[in-house]
Design an enzyme around this catalytic site. Structure first.
Site, short mmCIF file in Angstrom:
data_model
loop_
_atom_site.label_atom_id
_atom_site.label_comp_id
_atom_site.label_asym_id
_atom_site.label_seq_id
_atom_site.Cartn_x
_atom_site.Cartn_y
_atom_site.Cartn_z
N GLU A 1 -1.95 -15.80 -3.43
CA GLU A 1 -1.37 -14.66 -4.15
C GLU A 1 -0.67 -15.20 -5.40
O GLU A 1 -0.03 -16.25 -5.35
CB GLU A 1 -0.37 -13.95 -3.21
CG GLU A 1 0.63 -13.04 -3.88
CD GLU A 1 0.02 -11.84 -4.59
OE1 GLU A 1 -0.89 -11.20 -4.04
OE2 GLU A 1 0.46 -11.55 -5.73
N GLN B 1 0.85 -1.20 0.00
CA GLN B 1 0.00 0.00 0.00
C GLN B 1 0.88 1.25 0.00
O GLN B 1 1.85 1.31 0.75
CB GLN B 1 -0.90 0.01 1.24
CG GLN B 1 -2.02 -1.00 1.20
CD GLN B 1 -3.14 -0.62 0.24
OE1 GLN B 1 -3.15 0.45 -0.35
NE2 GLN B 1 -4.09 -1.52 0.07
N TYR C 1 -5.73 -12.66 -2.55
CA TYR C 1 -4.91 -11.54 -3.05
C TYR C 1 -4.05 -11.04 -1.89
O TYR C 1 -4.11 -9.88 -1.52
CB TYR C 1 -5.78 -10.41 -3.62
CG TYR C 1 -6.79 -10.87 -4.65
CD1 TYR C 1 -6.44 -10.91 -6.00
CD2 TYR C 1 -8.05 -11.29 -4.27
CE1 TYR C 1 -7.36 -11.35 -6.94
CE2 TYR C 1 -8.97 -11.74 -5.21
CZ TYR C 1 -8.62 -11.76 -6.54
OH TYR C 1 -9.52 -12.19 -7.47
N CYS D 1 -10.14 -0.97 -3.96
CA CYS D 1 -9.55 0.31 -4.35
C CYS D 1 -10.33 0.91 -5.51
O CYS D 1 -9.83 1.80 -6.20
CB CYS D 1 -8.07 0.15 -4.70
SG CYS D 1 -7.76 -1.09 -5.96
C1 LIG Z 1 -4.44 -4.63 -4.09
S1 LIG Z 1 -3.13 -5.79 -3.95
C2 LIG Z 1 -3.38 -6.35 -2.29
C3 LIG Z 1 -2.22 -7.03 -1.64
C4 LIG Z 1 -2.29 -7.19 -0.12
N1 LIG Z 1 -3.59 -7.65 0.34
C5 LIG Z 1 -1.89 -5.91 0.58
O1 LIG Z 1 -2.73 -5.23 1.18
O2 LIG Z 1 -0.70 -5.56 0.52
C6 LIG Z 1 -3.70 -7.08 -4.99
C7 LIG Z 1 -2.81 -8.30 -5.03
O3 LIG Z 1 -3.46 -9.30 -5.82
C8 LIG Z 1 -2.48 -10.00 -6.58
N2 LIG Z 1 -3.23 -10.63 -7.68
C9 LIG Z 1 -3.70 -10.05 -8.81
N3 LIG Z 1 -4.42 -10.92 -9.53
C10 LIG Z 1 -4.42 -12.09 -8.84
C11 LIG Z 1 -5.03 -13.38 -9.07
N4 LIG Z 1 -5.75 -13.61 -10.15
N5 LIG Z 1 -4.83 -14.34 -8.15
C12 LIG Z 1 -4.08 -14.11 -7.05
N6 LIG Z 1 -3.50 -12.91 -6.77
C13 LIG Z 1 -3.66 -11.92 -7.67
C14 LIG Z 1 -1.48 -8.93 -6.93
O4 LIG Z 1 -0.22 -9.49 -7.23
C15 LIG Z 1 -1.45 -8.10 -5.63
O5 LIG Z 1 -0.47 -8.57 -4.74
#
Ligand SMILES: C[S@@+](CC[C@H](N)C(=O)[O-])C[C@H]1O[C@@H](n2cnc3c(N)ncnc32)[C@H](O)[C@@H]1O
Length: 421
Positions: A301, A251, A280, A376
């Site tokens: 993830e 973040q 995620y 977001c």
């Molecule tokens: C908004 S970030 C949130 C990360 C974590 N929850 C944080 O607050 O730091 C979204 C995350 O989803 C992962 N991501 C995107 N598409 C994905 C998918 N299809 N399956 C698993 N993870 C995914 C991205 O790599 C990223 O780390």
């Protein structure tokens, strides 16, 4: 209608760029009548278009937009939106900035941001009011060094030139600073640059081929220091330490991230006996915060270095009731339920595109009593929440958290509870 290049209250002539069933996006071409609420910007900054509104006005507008998205796109008559949590520090908050190299009008090297709506024109930046003064100083040093070396900016249209981006990250609580130079294939006096950036904790160099405008591709080499950034978060009186790989998400507003995670944990309603899925999960931030109050937390993830960070972060913080899996939520969720059993709580924190209908169905299949949705983008939260509501979940609260002051971006946390469960 979401209009880039305008602020609420402006009258503009605009061109529609995207048309969806429930909303459209447009770009302002001319300002016909400025909003009477406009104030002078502190310093021009394409990444801070809302700085022409007082902070209080920005907050009110964001809260309104969350309500609006849930009502108009999600069809919730009276969305349960609570007051937005403001940022204590609405300036110089970003812990990650991506600058682009370009050529100025006189042909000289510039380092700054894309001019809005112009993919090939870069405006130089001298003061970045969203980043710290330390980041400002580092960026200026890199720019001067590259100018003195006579290095040229990469031109996407021509496919010529060398310098592409400078990515700067800060571990604000640990006083850490990391610089990553992104270039086209080729060579330069990299050891000298690393020596010139002697106050950085890590200096990295990524060589990327092709015209794609992304700082995620290419081979990365460590020039000096460490390739991982160290940061900490304080949640519920505990301090958790994190390592963050260059490829991993974190973040951008550290202090607000702590509030966001505390809120997510509160809405999860944990009593200590629950199995929680963190979908995620990134470097494990939410999972580790929740693990302090749950029986076990399992994270999914897709970015492998982020999963490796999450596993290492659990070890460092001596949190033993978490497990992380590398995989795509779309295909990994069902097998996880089979292996670990049904979750009591599911937390989702997807990218801006939100969840596909299929992923929402997979989440519904888990029959979790609570779904905590960290979003977001309220325009994708709204249809996802509608799909869950139609399947028997009640949208019981939505709380915006201002993670991105001076910009129109909105973060919020929503709680969906299964009726009768
Ligand atoms: C908004 S970030 C949130 C990360 C974590 N929850 C944080 O607050 O730091 C979204 C995350 O989803 C992962 N991501 C995107 N598409 C994905 C998918 N299809 N399956 C698993 N993870 C995914 C991205 O790599 C990223 O780390």
């Amino acid at each position: 209608m979401f209009v880039t290049g305008a602020v609420p209250g402006d009258r503009v002539r605009a061109r529609i760029t995207k048309r969806k069933r429930a909303y459209a996006e447009a770009r302002a071409l001319a300002l016909v009548e400025a909003s009477p609420e406009r104030v002078d910007p502190r310093v021009p900054h394409p990444g801070a278009p809302w700085q022409v509104l007082h902070y209080e006005r920005q907050l009110a507008e964001k809260e309104h937009q969350v309500r609006d998205a849930l009502a108009r796109i999600g069809g919730f008559d009276v969305p349960p939106v609570e007051p937005i949590i403001p940022a204590e520090d609405p300036w110089r908050y970003r812990n990650k900035v991506e600058y682009s190299f370009g050529s100025g009008e006189d042909g000289g090297l510039v380092l700054g941001f894309h001019r809005p709506g112009r993919w090939n024109e870069i405006d130089d930046v001298g003061v970045d009011i969203l980043a710290s003064e330390r980041v400002d100083a580092l960026r200026e040093r890199v720019k001067e060094w590259c100018r003195a070396e006579g290095l040229s900016a990469y031109d996407r249209r021509e496919g010529t030139g060398f310098l592409r981006n400078l990515v700067v990250r800060e571990g604000r609580r640990r006083g850490q600073l990391q610089a990553r130079l992104v270039t086209s294939p080729g060579d330069f006096r990299s050891a000298d640059l690393a020596a010139a950036l002697d106050d950085a904790d890590g200096v990295l160099w990524t060589r990327a081929a092709g015209a794609a405008e992304t700082t995620r591709d290419g081979e990365t080499e460590l020039l000096a220091g460490s390739d991982v950034l160290e940061e900490e978060l304080r949640v519920f009186g505990a301090t958790l330490g994190f390592r963050i790989s260059p490829e991993a998400f974190f973040q951008v507003h550290t202090e607000q991230a702590e509030r966001l995670y505390a809120l997510a944990a509160e809405l999860a309603g944990l009593r200590g006996s629950e199995r929680v899925f963190d979908l995620y999960s990134g470097i494990g931030t939410i999972a580790l915060c929740l693990a302090l109050r749950a029986r076990e937390v399992l994270g999914i993830e897709s970015v492998e270095p982020a999963v490796a960070d999450a596993i290492e972060n659990a070890r460092r913080n001596e949190v033993e009731n978490v497990r992380f899996f590398a995989g795509d939520v779309r295909t990994a969720l069902r097998p996880l339920v089979e292996e670990a059993g049904r979750p009591d709580v599911v937390v989702v924190d997807p990218p801006r595109a939100g969840l596909s209908q299929k992923i929402v169905r997979r989440v519904l299949e888990t029959r979790a009593g609570r779904v905590v949705y960290v979003s977001c983008n309220p325009t994708t939260l709204a249809p996802n929440a509608r799909q869950m509501a139609d399947a028997g979940y009640r949208l019981s609260t939505v709380r915006p958290v201002d993670m991105f002051p001076q910009t129109p971006h909105i973060e919020c946390v929503a709680l969906l509870e299964r009726d009768g469960g």
